[in-house]
Design a protein around this motif. Structure first.
Motif, PDB file in Angstrom:
ATOM      1  N   ASN A   1       0.803  -1.136  -0.140  1.00 17.31           N
ATOM      2  CA  ASN A   1      -0.076   0.085  -0.107  1.00 17.31           C
ATOM      3  C   ASN A   1       0.813   1.263   0.066  1.00 17.31           C
ATOM      4  O   ASN A   1       0.345   2.412   0.475  1.00 17.31           O
ATOM      5  N   LYS A   2       1.938   1.093  -0.251  1.00 13.51           N
ATOM      6  CA  LYS A   2       2.918   2.490  -0.574  1.00 13.51           C
ATOM      7  C   LYS A   2       3.304   2.686  -1.973  1.00 13.51           C
ATOM      8  O   LYS A   2       3.424   1.469  -2.654  1.00 13.51           O
ATOM      9  N   PRO A   3       3.508   3.858  -2.471  1.00 15.29           N
ATOM     10  CA  PRO A   3       3.862   3.981  -3.909  1.00 15.29           C
ATOM     11  C   PRO A   3       5.118   3.446  -4.062  1.00 15.29           C
ATOM     12  O   PRO A   3       5.961   3.668  -3.478  1.00 15.29           O
ATOM     13  N   SER A   4       5.327   2.782  -4.878  1.00 17.73           N
ATOM     14  CA  SER A   4       6.427   1.541  -5.284  1.00 17.73           C
ATOM     15  C   SER A   4       6.777   1.833  -6.850  1.00 17.73           C
ATOM     16  O   SER A   4       5.689   1.977  -7.645  1.00 17.73           O
ATOM     17  N   THR A   5       8.340   1.594  -7.170  1.00 15.67           N
ATOM     18  CA  THR A   5       8.599   1.631  -8.525  1.00 15.67           C
ATOM     19  C   THR A   5       9.026   0.233  -8.712  1.00 15.67           C
ATOM     20  O   THR A   5       9.588  -0.350  -8.052  1.00 15.67           O
ATOM     21  N   PHE A   6       8.527  -0.412  -9.853  1.00 13.52           N
ATOM     22  CA  PHE A   6       8.797  -1.726 -10.387  1.00 13.52           C
ATOM     23  C   PHE A   6       9.399  -1.678 -11.958  1.00 13.52           C
ATOM     24  O   PHE A   6       9.350  -0.233 -12.609  1.00 13.52           O
ATOM     25  N   GLU A   7      10.192  -2.699 -12.053  1.00 16.49           N
ATOM     26  CA  GLU A   7      10.853  -2.845 -13.706  1.00 16.49           C
ATOM     27  C   GLU A   7      10.313  -3.941 -14.088  1.00 16.49           C
ATOM     28  O   GLU A   7      10.111  -5.131 -13.606  1.00 16.49           O
ATOM     29  N   ASP A   8       9.664  -4.062 -15.347  1.00 10.44           N
ATOM     30  CA  ASP A   8       9.369  -5.220 -15.807  1.00 10.44           C
ATOM     31  C   ASP A   8      10.397  -5.973 -16.716  1.00 10.44           C
ATOM     32  O   ASP A   8      11.574  -5.700 -16.612  1.00 10.44           O
TER      33      ASP A   8
ATOM     34  N   GLU B   1      11.061  -6.187 -19.696  1.00 15.55           N
ATOM     35  CA  GLU B   1      11.987  -5.657 -20.675  1.00 15.55           C
ATOM     36  C   GLU B   1      12.743  -4.347 -20.290  1.00 15.55           C
ATOM     37  O   GLU B   1      13.273  -3.717 -21.019  1.00 15.55           O
ATOM     38  N   GLY B   2      12.882  -4.178 -18.996  1.00 18.82           N
ATOM     39  CA  GLY B   2      13.523  -3.051 -18.403  1.00 18.82           C
ATOM     40  C   GLY B   2      12.753  -1.870 -18.333  1.00 18.82           C
ATOM     41  O   GLY B   2      13.234  -0.760 -17.870  1.00 18.82           O
ATOM     42  N   LEU B   3      11.535  -1.607 -18.560  1.00 23.11           N
ATOM     43  CA  LEU B   3      10.537  -0.510 -18.376  1.00 23.11           C
ATOM     44  C   LEU B   3      10.232  -0.332 -16.832  1.00 23.11           C
ATOM     45  O   LEU B   3       9.743  -1.360 -16.187  1.00 23.11           O
ATOM     46  N   GLN B   4      10.405   0.856 -16.654  1.00 24.19           N
ATOM     47  CA  GLN B   4       9.908   1.172 -15.227  1.00 24.19           C
ATOM     48  C   GLN B   4       8.235   1.625 -15.051  1.00 24.19           C
ATOM     49  O   GLN B   4       8.047   2.587 -15.893  1.00 24.19           O
ATOM     50  N   PHE B   5       7.808   1.352 -13.829  1.00 18.76           N
ATOM     51  CA  PHE B   5       6.480   2.029 -13.810  1.00 18.76           C
ATOM     52  C   PHE B   5       6.087   2.039 -12.236  1.00 18.76           C
ATOM     53  O   PHE B   5       7.017   1.367 -11.378  1.00 18.76           O
ATOM     54  N   SER B   6       5.090   2.772 -11.982  1.00 15.13           N
ATOM     55  CA  SER B   6       4.636   2.960 -10.595  1.00 15.13           C
ATOM     56  C   SER B   6       3.513   2.090 -10.184  1.00 15.13           C
ATOM     57  O   SER B   6       2.760   2.149 -11.008  1.00 15.13           O
ATOM     58  N   GLY B   7       3.252   1.864  -8.816  1.00 13.19           N
ATOM     59  CA  GLY B   7       2.121   1.208  -8.627  1.00 13.19           C
ATOM     60  C   GLY B   7       1.972   1.006  -6.959  1.00 13.19           C
ATOM     61  O   GLY B   7       3.041   1.461  -6.337  1.00 13.19           O
ATOM     62  N   PHE B   8       1.040   0.372  -6.620  1.00 11.33           N
ATOM     63  CA  PHE B   8       0.978   0.072  -5.206  1.00 11.33           C
ATOM     64  C   PHE B   8       0.587  -1.608  -5.149  1.00 11.33           C
ATOM     65  O   PHE B   8      -0.086  -2.090  -5.674  1.00 11.33           O
ATOM     66  N   ILE B   9       1.556  -2.167  -4.187  1.00  7.34           N
ATOM     67  CA  ILE B   9       1.359  -3.531  -3.867  1.00  7.34           C
ATOM     68  C   ILE B   9       0.035  -3.423  -2.966  1.00  7.34           C
ATOM     69  O   ILE B   9       0.017  -3.159  -1.917  1.00  7.34           O
ATOM     70  N   LYS B  10      -0.751  -4.397  -3.518  1.00  9.83           N
ATOM     71  CA  LYS B  10      -1.992  -4.923  -2.685  1.00  9.83           C
ATOM     72  C   LYS B  10      -2.016  -6.302  -2.056  1.00  9.83           C
ATOM     73  O   LYS B  10      -2.710  -6.396  -1.132  1.00  9.83           O
ATOM     74  N   GLY B  11      -1.060  -7.012  -2.532  1.00 12.32           N
ATOM     75  CA  GLY B  11      -1.345  -8.545  -1.692  1.00 12.32           C
ATOM     76  C   GLY B  11      -0.706  -9.460  -2.758  1.00 12.32           C
ATOM     77  O   GLY B  11      -0.109  -9.232  -3.759  1.00 12.32           O
ATOM     78  N   VAL B  12      -1.044 -10.653  -2.505  1.00 11.77           N
ATOM     79  CA  VAL B  12      -0.557 -11.767  -3.535  1.00 11.77           C
ATOM     80  C   VAL B  12      -2.133 -12.584  -3.945  1.00 11.77           C
ATOM     81  O   VAL B  12      -3.012 -12.711  -3.000  1.00 11.77           O
TER      82      VAL B  12
ATOM     83  N   LYS C   1       8.977 -13.930 -12.774  1.00 10.13           N
ATOM     84  CA  LYS C   1      10.065 -13.552 -13.843  1.00 10.13           C
ATOM     85  C   LYS C   1       9.573 -12.122 -14.750  1.00 10.13           C
ATOM     86  O   LYS C   1      10.226 -11.667 -15.569  1.00 10.13           O
ATOM     87  N   GLU C   2       8.425 -11.619 -14.256  1.00  7.98           N
ATOM     88  CA  GLU C   2       7.793 -10.670 -14.838  1.00  7.98           C
ATOM     89  C   GLU C   2       8.209  -9.196 -14.180  1.00  7.98           C
ATOM     90  O   GLU C   2       7.992  -8.170 -14.836  1.00  7.98           O
ATOM     91  N   LEU C   3       8.527  -9.186 -12.963  1.00 11.02           N
ATOM     92  CA  LEU C   3       8.658  -8.023 -12.372  1.00 11.02           C
ATOM     93  C   LEU C   3       9.583  -7.814 -11.256  1.00 11.02           C
ATOM     94  O   LEU C   3      10.315  -8.929 -10.549  1.00 11.02           O
ATOM     95  N   THR C   4      10.491  -6.646 -10.997  1.00  8.92           N
ATOM     96  CA  THR C   4      11.331  -6.516 -10.010  1.00  8.92           C
ATOM     97  C   THR C   4      10.993  -5.051  -9.284  1.00  8.92           C
ATOM     98  O   THR C   4      10.682  -4.206  -9.905  1.00  8.92           O
ATOM     99  N   LEU C   5      10.984  -5.246  -8.185  1.00  8.56           N
ATOM    100  CA  LEU C   5      10.692  -4.269  -7.127  1.00  8.56           C
ATOM    101  C   LEU C   5      11.825  -3.518  -6.903  1.00  8.56           C
ATOM    102  O   LEU C   5      12.803  -3.770  -6.455  1.00  8.56           O
ATOM    103  N   LEU C   6      12.247  -1.998  -7.281  1.00  8.76           N
ATOM    104  CA  LEU C   6      13.069  -1.340  -7.042  1.00  8.76           C
ATOM    105  C   LEU C   6      12.914  -0.600  -5.740  1.00  8.76           C
ATOM    106  O   LEU C   6      11.981   0.077  -5.475  1.00  8.76           O
ATOM    107  N   TYR C   7      13.755  -0.647  -5.023  1.00  4.28           N
ATOM    108  CA  TYR C   7      14.034   0.215  -3.589  1.00  4.28           C
ATOM    109  C   TYR C   7      15.129   0.595  -3.238  1.00  4.28           C
ATOM    110  O   TYR C   7      16.111   0.343  -3.711  1.00  4.28           O
TER     111      TYR C   7
END
Length: 243
Positions: free
Chosen positions: A196-203, A205-216, A237-243
């Protein structure tokens, strides 16, 4: 249950898997190595650890009598067991970084590699590899890594920490065996890093985007709230959380 201590091996997971291939292995058998020459982490990453200062071990779990909602249930159990064991040593600000890294004060202190034994599409056993930074204080070129000693200033007895983790693994697998998957999932989500915190992710393909983790999801995909109130699921395999 038995505890096997080795001075050195290529990987405790590999050692335990070979042992299981050749003979009957008791439930919760633990293999601990002072040194791993080819320690492995998630997605084939190499796990570096100073000799005899940290815990590098694997645990065998017989799952023959279990009905698993999903193999991700094993990740839930291991993550919660590690967190609970570390709480008993008063390690502060513990979170689980999806899927099963353990962080303290936003630094990685523990990595997990789970390798399942599958027969006729059922998970019949699991080999749970754990690398926990305990008394090491030098992490050259690893700014996001830390250890129990670095965080608290205390030198820990490795056997005591290992036994505490094993005790909690037994407890949480018992919870799972009773069919309490949803309770485990809820507990896991409550300590999820950056939920529930604003976070930056990388897919991938190396593209970065923002979002909020809601759960699993029930199968362990990460649920991320994107723009326009869309919740999308991602696998490892699809996502890396950048922090």
């Amino acid at each position: 249950m038995s505890i096997i201590k080795l001075d050195a091996t290529d990987s405790t997971n590999s050692y335990l898997r070979e042992l299981y291939t050749n003979e009957t292995v008791a439930d919760f058998t633990m293999v601990i190595a002072k040194k791993q020459t080819h320690g492995r982490g998630q997605m084939g990453a190499k796990w570096e650890s100073q000799d005899a200062k940290n815990l590098t071990f694997s645990v065998f779990k017989d799952l023959g009598g279990f009905h698993l909602e999903s193999p991700f249930a094993i990740s839930l159990v291991v993550s919660l067991a590690l967190r609970k064991a570390l709480q008993s040593f008063l390690i502060p600000h513990l979170h689980v970084k999806w899927p099963n890294d353990i962080l303290s004060v936003n630094k990685k202190i523990c990595g997990v590699l789970i390798e399942n034994v599958i027969k006729q599409q059922d998970v019949t056993a699991s080999i749970i590899g754990i690398g926990l930074n305990v008394n090491q204080i030098d992490f050259e070129d690893l700014p996001k890594a830390s250890s129990l000693k670095q965080i608290t200033g205390i030198i820990y007895d490795l056997d005591e920490v290992a036994c505490a983790i094993l005790d909690q693994l037994k407890y949480y697998f018992e919870v799972l065996e009773k069919g309490n998957y949803e309770a485990l999932k809820e507990a896991y989500e409550s300590c999820l890093f950056r939920k529930n915190k604003p976070s930056t992710f990388e897919d991938a393909e190396g593209l970065q985007f923002s979002g909020f983790i809601k759960g699993v999801s029930n199968i362990g995909n990460l649920k991320v709230l994107l723009e326009d109130n869309i919740v999308k699921e991602f696998d490892l395999k699809e996502l890396t959380l950048l922090y």
